[in-house]
Design an enzyme around this catalytic site. Structure first.
Site, PDB file in Angstrom:
ATOM      1  CG  ASP A  60      -4.033  -2.335  14.186  1.00 54.82           C
ATOM      2  OD1 ASP A  60      -3.066  -2.142  13.429  1.00 54.82           O
ATOM      3  OD2 ASP A  60      -5.156  -1.783  14.025  1.00 54.82           O
ATOM      4  CE1 TYR A  85      -0.082   2.357  11.627  1.00 54.59           C
ATOM      5  CE2 TYR A  85      -1.263   4.420  11.367  1.00 54.59           C
ATOM      6  CZ  TYR A  85      -1.121   3.080  11.074  1.00 54.59           C
ATOM      7  OH  TYR A  85      -2.005   2.468  10.231  1.00 54.59           O
ATOM      8  CG  HIS A 116      -1.346   6.816   6.340  1.00 48.10           C
ATOM      9  ND1 HIS A 116      -1.775   7.044   7.633  1.00 48.10           N
ATOM     10  CD2 HIS A 116      -1.929   5.650   5.962  1.00 48.10           C
ATOM     11  CE1 HIS A 116      -2.583   6.066   8.015  1.00 48.10           C
ATOM     12  NE2 HIS A 116      -2.697   5.203   7.020  1.00 48.10           N
ATOM     13  CD  GLU A 154      -2.598   3.228   2.225  1.00 48.53           C
ATOM     14  OE1 GLU A 154      -3.477   2.386   2.463  1.00 48.53           O
ATOM     15  OE2 GLU A 154      -1.813   3.630   3.103  1.00 48.53           O
TER      16      GLU A 154
HETATM   17  C1  LIG Z   1      -8.358   2.067   3.420  1.00 42.57           C
HETATM   18  C2  LIG Z   1      -6.928   1.712   3.179  1.00 42.57           C
HETATM   19  C3  LIG Z   1      -6.317   0.880   4.282  1.00 42.57           C
HETATM   20  O1  LIG Z   1      -6.830   0.716   5.356  1.00 42.57           O
HETATM   21  O2  LIG Z   1      -5.089   0.312   3.941  1.00 42.57           O
HETATM   22  C4  LIG Z   1      -4.546  -0.608   4.807  1.00 42.57           C
HETATM   23  C5  LIG Z   1      -4.785  -1.990   4.589  1.00 42.57           C
HETATM   24  C6  LIG Z   1      -5.656  -2.438   3.467  1.00 42.57           C
HETATM   25  C7  LIG Z   1      -4.186  -2.926   5.455  1.00 42.57           C
HETATM   26  C8  LIG Z   1      -3.374  -2.483   6.498  1.00 42.57           C
HETATM   27  C9  LIG Z   1      -3.143  -1.117   6.718  1.00 42.57           C
HETATM   28  C10 LIG Z   1      -3.750  -0.171   5.895  1.00 42.57           C
HETATM   29  C11 LIG Z   1      -3.541   1.299   6.151  1.00 42.57           C
HETATM   30  O3  LIG Z   1      -3.178   2.036   5.199  1.00 42.57           O
HETATM   31  O4  LIG Z   1      -3.740   1.715   7.313  1.00 42.57           O
HETATM   32 ZN   LIG Z   2      -4.000   3.690   7.219  1.00 42.21          ZN
END
Ligand SMILES: CCC(=O)Oc1c(C)cccc1C(=O)O
Ligand SMILES: [Zn+2]
Ligand SMILES: [Ca+2]
Length: 310
Positions: A220, A156, A145, A142
């Site tokens: 997505d 994105y 990002h 996170e």
């Molecule tokens: C590895 C962390 C991750 O993928 O977080 C998300 C989750 C759990 C659901 C939806 C989006 C994300 C993201 O941060 O892309």
């Molecule tokens: Zn992510």
């Protein structure tokens, strides 16, 4: 003023003991999940998702009985320290920006996110996820990002979105370097041995590991969490080596691999970069860091050949 640099204690989501930096009132109580040094603050959204960040998490002593907050705070500190120590980066914006996290966001929310201003962690429904701040690779994902948004700002959706996701997975798996899995500590609490994603074997969790198998569609944001597997595989091969689609890659280790991607992210990638541009940026970065005819450059070229990005 307050007692600025006090060591707090508390158990994380998995029941493990953690230490972290807190701030206490001059009387010594209450104390807050407020790391004045790194400018990291952790809040309780109290199952809301409107009035963020919520309430700064406090305790009557230096012991915090708030596992989700303890992990969000501690793992943000670890991620901050990684970027500072390894790349000299001062927080997500390289300007010492304040890092805000909120836990208990929403009602059994199976998600974690950077919303452009702060980090958000759901509690999970207890089946798919347990509290999502309980995994270092998730917090690092996170926070990355936020780094990406303040650097290449990879848009994105489509291929740039898959690269945005992949960079977060790569840094997540570098900072949480115990394996090549993502989210294994908080995914399906009743089942062990599985994970959200694997950089070593993306297809194990239904991600492609070759460009010819990329998802083309609109779900997505055009498959950002699917096609990230293709670049993730390349990063894994650069670090660990291996043979993929008859192409042999000599690994150079996680440390050098992540240095290549950080340089690509901060110096070469642009908002609409596609996989072909990712290959070029990685080669350029490896060349800058290790030399044109280095084993590192060869590893990058072979890895991208092996995933069909030539
Ligand atoms: C590895 C962390 C991750 O993928 O977080 C998300 C989750 C759990 C659901 C939806 C989006 C994300 C993201 O941060 O892309
Ligand atoms: Zn992510
Ligand atoms: Ca992991």
């Amino acid at each position: 003023n307050a007692l600025q640099h006090v060591t707090g204690h508390g158990k994380g989501v998995l029941g493990d003991d953690k230490n972290f930096d807190v701030r206490c009132e001059t009387s010594g109580s209450p104390c807050y999940l407020d790391d004045v040094n790194r400018k990291i603050q952790t809040y309780d959204a109290e199952k809301q998702d409107q009035n963020l960040p919520g309430k700064l998490i406090k305790s009557s002593s230096t012991t915090f009985n708030e596992p989700a907050g303890v992990d969000a705070h501690t793992y943000a500190e670890k991620t901050f320290d990684f970027y500072k120590k390894k790349f000299g980066r001062n927080s997500f914006d390289d300007k010492g920006g304040k890092l805000i996290s909120s836990v208990h966001v929403g009602d059994k929310w199976n998600n974690a996110a950077w919303d452009g201003k702060q980090m958000l962690y759901g509690d999970g429904d207890g089946k798919v996820f347990t509290m999502l701040s309980g995994s270092l690779d998730v917090v690092a994902h996170e926070l990355t990002h936020a780094v990406t948004e303040n650097t290449a700002n990879l848009q994105y959706w489509g291929e740039s979105g898959a690269l945005n996701e992949s960079i977060s997975d790569i840094m997540g798996a570098t900072i949480d370097s115990k394996n090549w899995l993502l989210g294994e500590d908080i995914y399906t609490p009743d089942k062990s041995g599985d994970a959200l994603r694997s950089l070593a074997d993306p297809p194990k969790y239904k991600q492609p590991d070759h460009y010819k198998d990329r998802y083309i569609g609109f779900q997505d944001n055009g498959g950002v969490h699917t096609n990230s597997g293709i670049n993730n595989k390349a990063a894994y091969l650069i670090a660990a080596g291996g043979t993929h689609h008859q192409v042999k890659v000599q690994g150079i280790g996680r440390d050098k691999m992540s240095a290549i991607y950080y340089r690509a992210l901060t110096l070469y990638l642009t908002p609409n970069a596609d996989f072909a541009e990712m290959r070029k940026a990685a080669i350029e970065s490896a060349t800058d860091l290790y030399g044109a005819n280095s084993a590192e450059v060869t590893a990058v070229k072979k890895a991208y050949d092996s995933i069909g990005v030539n």
